[in-house]
Write a protein that holds these residues in place. Structure first.
Motif, PDB file in Angstrom:
ATOM      1  N   ALA A   1     -79.337 -89.073  44.105  1.00 56.09           N
ATOM      2  CA  ALA A   1     -79.774 -88.484  45.338  1.00 56.09           C
ATOM      3  C   ALA A   1     -79.755 -89.372  46.397  1.00 56.09           C
ATOM      4  N   ILE A   2     -80.018 -90.761  46.328  1.00 58.78           N
ATOM      5  CA  ILE A   2     -79.545 -91.604  47.414  1.00 58.78           C
ATOM      6  C   ILE A   2     -78.000 -91.662  47.641  1.00 58.78           C
ATOM      7  N   CYS A   3     -77.284 -91.777  46.425  1.00 57.24           N
ATOM      8  CA  CYS A   3     -75.752 -91.922  46.704  1.00 57.24           C
ATOM      9  C   CYS A   3     -75.429 -90.411  47.352  1.00 57.24           C
ATOM     10  N   LEU A   4     -75.790 -89.583  47.113  1.00 55.77           N
ATOM     11  CA  LEU A   4     -75.088 -88.187  47.695  1.00 55.77           C
ATOM     12  C   LEU A   4     -75.700 -88.133  49.090  1.00 55.77           C
ATOM     13  N   ALA A   5     -76.915 -88.780  49.341  1.00 55.78           N
ATOM     14  CA  ALA A   5     -77.127 -88.516  50.894  1.00 55.78           C
ATOM     15  C   ALA A   5     -76.418 -89.589  51.605  1.00 55.78           C
ATOM     16  N   GLN A   6     -76.004 -90.810  51.154  1.00 52.79           N
ATOM     17  CA  GLN A   6     -75.276 -91.793  51.616  1.00 52.79           C
ATOM     18  C   GLN A   6     -73.784 -91.212  52.129  1.00 52.79           C
ATOM     19  N   HIS A   7     -73.462 -90.215  51.417  1.00 54.22           N
ATOM     20  CA  HIS A   7     -72.174 -89.723  51.695  1.00 54.22           C
ATOM     21  C   HIS A   7     -72.400 -88.391  52.512  1.00 54.22           C
ATOM     22  N   GLY A   8     -73.564 -88.198  53.256  1.00 57.83           N
ATOM     23  CA  GLY A   8     -73.769 -87.158  54.040  1.00 57.83           C
ATOM     24  C   GLY A   8     -73.970 -85.623  53.506  1.00 57.83           C
ATOM     25  N   ALA A   9     -74.684 -85.525  52.322  1.00 61.71           N
ATOM     26  CA  ALA A   9     -75.055 -84.369  51.835  1.00 61.71           C
ATOM     27  C   ALA A   9     -76.336 -84.047  52.145  1.00 61.71           C
ATOM     28  N   ARG A  10     -76.668 -82.867  52.491  1.00 58.95           N
ATOM     29  CA  ARG A  10     -78.143 -82.613  52.512  1.00 58.95           C
ATOM     30  C   ARG A  10     -78.722 -82.487  51.054  1.00 58.95           C
ATOM     31  N   VAL A  11     -79.545 -83.238  50.765  1.00 57.77           N
ATOM     32  CA  VAL A  11     -80.258 -83.469  49.333  1.00 57.77           C
ATOM     33  C   VAL A  11     -81.638 -82.560  49.278  1.00 57.77           C
ATOM     34  N   ILE A  12     -81.432 -81.949  48.258  1.00 58.73           N
ATOM     35  CA  ILE A  12     -82.751 -81.351  47.916  1.00 58.73           C
ATOM     36  C   ILE A  12     -83.064 -82.062  46.498  1.00 58.73           C
ATOM     37  N   ALA A  13     -84.266 -82.597  46.491  1.00 58.36           N
ATOM     38  CA  ALA A  13     -84.599 -83.485  45.039  1.00 58.36           C
ATOM     39  C   ALA A  13     -85.820 -82.890  44.608  1.00 58.36           C
ATOM     40  N   THR A  14     -85.557 -82.556  43.203  1.00 56.63           N
ATOM     41  CA  THR A  14     -86.810 -82.059  42.457  1.00 56.63           C
ATOM     42  C   THR A  14     -87.198 -82.841  41.219  1.00 56.63           C
ATOM     43  N   ASP A  15     -88.528 -82.912  41.083  1.00 56.05           N
ATOM     44  CA  ASP A  15     -88.971 -83.556  39.986  1.00 56.05           C
ATOM     45  C   ASP A  15     -90.479 -83.038  39.380  1.00 56.05           C
ATOM     46  N   ILE A  16     -90.867 -83.361  38.395  1.00 54.32           N
ATOM     47  CA  ILE A  16     -92.435 -83.123  38.089  1.00 54.32           C
ATOM     48  C   ILE A  16     -93.330 -83.939  38.716  1.00 54.32           C
ATOM     49  N   ASP A  17     -92.873 -85.130  39.153  1.00 51.41           N
ATOM     50  CA  ASP A  17     -93.697 -85.983  39.699  1.00 51.41           C
ATOM     51  C   ASP A  17     -93.789 -86.113  41.326  1.00 51.41           C
ATOM     52  N   ASP A  18     -94.909 -85.618  41.897  1.00 50.08           N
ATOM     53  CA  ASP A  18     -94.743 -85.874  43.465  1.00 50.08           C
ATOM     54  C   ASP A  18     -94.748 -87.319  44.037  1.00 50.08           C
ATOM     55  N   THR A  19     -95.353 -88.123  43.335  1.00 49.37           N
ATOM     56  CA  THR A  19     -95.296 -89.491  43.937  1.00 49.37           C
ATOM     57  C   THR A  19     -93.971 -89.819  43.788  1.00 49.37           C
ATOM     58  N   ARG A  20     -93.315 -89.850  42.484  1.00 52.60           N
ATOM     59  CA  ARG A  20     -92.009 -90.367  42.399  1.00 52.60           C
ATOM     60  C   ARG A  20     -90.975 -89.697  43.556  1.00 52.60           C
ATOM     61  N   LEU A  21     -91.315 -88.514  43.646  1.00 49.67           N
ATOM     62  CA  LEU A  21     -90.285 -87.736  44.549  1.00 49.67           C
ATOM     63  C   LEU A  21     -90.534 -88.295  46.228  1.00 49.67           C
ATOM     64  N   SER A  22     -91.848 -88.532  46.555  1.00 47.68           N
ATOM     65  CA  SER A  22     -92.017 -89.157  47.810  1.00 47.68           C
ATOM     66  C   SER A  22     -91.271 -90.525  47.864  1.00 47.68           C
ATOM     67  N   ASP A  23     -91.497 -91.250  46.725  1.00 48.19           N
ATOM     68  CA  ASP A  23     -91.005 -92.483  46.578  1.00 48.19           C
ATOM     69  C   ASP A  23     -88.991 -92.570  46.966  1.00 48.19           C
ATOM     70  N   THR A  24     -88.759 -91.728  46.197  1.00 53.52           N
ATOM     71  CA  THR A  24     -86.923 -91.284  46.595  1.00 53.52           C
ATOM     72  C   THR A  24     -86.845 -90.796  47.874  1.00 53.52           C
ATOM     73  N   LEU A  25     -87.448 -89.816  48.586  1.00 50.90           N
ATOM     74  CA  LEU A  25     -87.183 -89.563  49.878  1.00 50.90           C
ATOM     75  C   LEU A  25     -87.184 -90.738  50.844  1.00 50.90           C
ATOM     76  N   SER A  26     -88.362 -91.504  50.551  1.00 57.53           N
ATOM     77  CA  SER A  26     -88.579 -92.752  51.207  1.00 57.53           C
ATOM     78  C   SER A  26     -87.265 -93.816  51.262  1.00 57.53           C
ATOM     79  N   MET A  27     -86.530 -93.843  50.220  1.00 56.33           N
ATOM     80  CA  MET A  27     -85.353 -94.748  49.887  1.00 56.33           C
ATOM     81  C   MET A  27     -84.072 -94.034  50.445  1.00 56.33           C
ATOM     82  N   LEU A  28     -84.091 -92.787  50.988  1.00 57.87           N
ATOM     83  CA  LEU A  28     -82.766 -92.321  51.543  1.00 57.87           C
ATOM     84  C   LEU A  28     -82.440 -92.913  52.591  1.00 57.87           C
TER      85      LEU A  28
END
Length: 264
Positions: free
Chosen positions: A34-61
Motif C-alpha cells: 500500500a505504501i509503495c503504490l501510494a508512493q508511485h501515485g496510485a489512489r490506494v484503497i486499503a482493506t483488512d479485518i483490523d481497523d487499528t492496523r488499517l489506521s496505522d497503515t494510512l498514517s504511514m502513506l
C-alpha cells in the motif's frame, strides 16, 4: 494477429491516475505494498479485518496520498460485495493486489478438516471473491492488473515441512499458480493481466520472529541456510515486485509467477 498497443515511456509516478485495492493491508507485505503504490501515485484503497492496523497503515502513506481504508473480511462473500460497492463509488479499479493468506501449521495427521478449510479460505476463497468482483469493470474498460500472493511454499518449504508441517498452506499457495495460469488465458485479449508473486522467507511482523528464531537455533534447513543470499527478505522487496507487475511496464507479462526469494 493483434498489434501490440504502443506503450508510452514512463515518466513521473508510475501509477499516476490509477486506483489500487490492496487486501490484508494492515501489516507486512500488504502494508508495504500500500505504501509503495501510494508512493508511485496510485489512489490506494486499503482493506483488512483490523481497523487499528488499517489506521496505522494510512498514517504511514506519503503526505497528501489519496487513500482510504475499509474494514472487510475478504473471505466472506457479502463483505466482499460491500467492499466493491464502496470501491465503485470511489473510482474505477485498475489494480487488485490479493495479499490475504495464511493458515494453520501442523502435520497432516494433526490437522482437522476445519484447519484445512480455514487455510483454503484465507488464500483461495479471498482471491476468488475479490478477483471475481474486480474483473467485470476491468474488462469493460479494457485495462486491469491483478497480482496474487503465492509463496515459495508452493513447492514445499523445507523448514516448515521438517519442523512443524505445512501441507495445507503449501497446497493453497500452489493453487494460486493454477488460478493465475488459467485466468491469464481467459483474459488474454481483454487488456487485463494477472500474475503472482512468490515470496521466500520475509521478515514481516508475524513471520519474522519465527524465522529468525529458527536461524538463531541453528536448526537444520533453517531459512537463511536455504537461501543463497543468506538472509531474510523485506516486505519492501516484495512490494517492489508487485509494483512492477501492477504497472504499465508489465503489459506483456501475464500468467507468470515472479519469485522474490533470494535465489531459492
Amino acid at each position: 494477429m493483434n498489434d501490440a498497443p504502443k506503450q508510452p515511456l514512463i515518466s513521473g509516478p508510475r501509477l499516476a491516475g490509477r486506483t489500487a485495492l490492496v487486501t490484508g493491508a494492515g501489516l507486512g507485505i500488504g502494508r508495504a505494498t500500500a505504501i509503495c503504490l501510494a508512493q508511485h501515485g496510485a489512489r490506494v484503497i486499503a482493506t483488512d479485518i483490523d481497523d487499528t492496523r488499517l489506521s496505522d497503515t494510512l498514517s504511514m502513506l506519503p503526505e497528501g496520498s489519496d487513500a482510504l481504508a475499509h474494514r472487510a473480511d475478504v473471505t466472506d462473500e457479502q463483505s466482499v460485495s460491500d467492499l466493491f460497492a464502496l470501491v465503485g463509488e470511489t473510482a474505477p479499479l485498475d489494480i487488485l493486489v490479493n495479499n490475504v493468506g495464511g493458515g494453520r501449521p501442523g502435520r497432516i495427521w494433526e490437522l482437522s478438516l476445519e484447519d484445512w478449510e480455514t487455510t483454503m479460505r484465507l488464500s483461495l476463497a479471498s482471491m476468488f471473491l475479490c478477483t471475481r468482483a474486480a474483473l467485470p469493470g476491468m474488462i469493460e474498460r479494457g485495462y486491469g492488473r491483478v497480482v496474487c500472493l503465492s509463496s515459495g511454499a508452493r513447492n514445499g518449504t523445507v523448514w516448515n515441512a521438517l519442523h512443524m508441517g505445512a501441507c495445507a498452506y503449501s497446497t493453497a499457495k500452489a493453487g494460486i499458480i493454477g488460478f493465475v495460469r488459467d485466468l491469464a488465458i481467459e483474459l488474454a485479449d481483454s487488456g487485463v493481466t494477472i500474475n503472482a508473486v512468490a515470496p521466500g522467507p520475509i521478515d514481516t511482523e508475524l513471520a519474522g520472529p519465527f524465522l529468525r528464531a529458527m536461524d538463531e537455533a541453528d536448526l537444520p534447513y533453517a531459512p537463511s541456510k536455504m537461501v543463497p543470499m543468506g538472509r531474510l527478505g523485506t516486505p519492501e522487496e516484495v512490494a517492489n515486485a508487485i509494483l512492477y507487475l501492477a504497472s504499465s511496464e508489465a503489459s506483456y507479462v501475464t500468467g507468470t509467477t515472479l519469485d522474490v526469494a533470494g535465489g531459492r
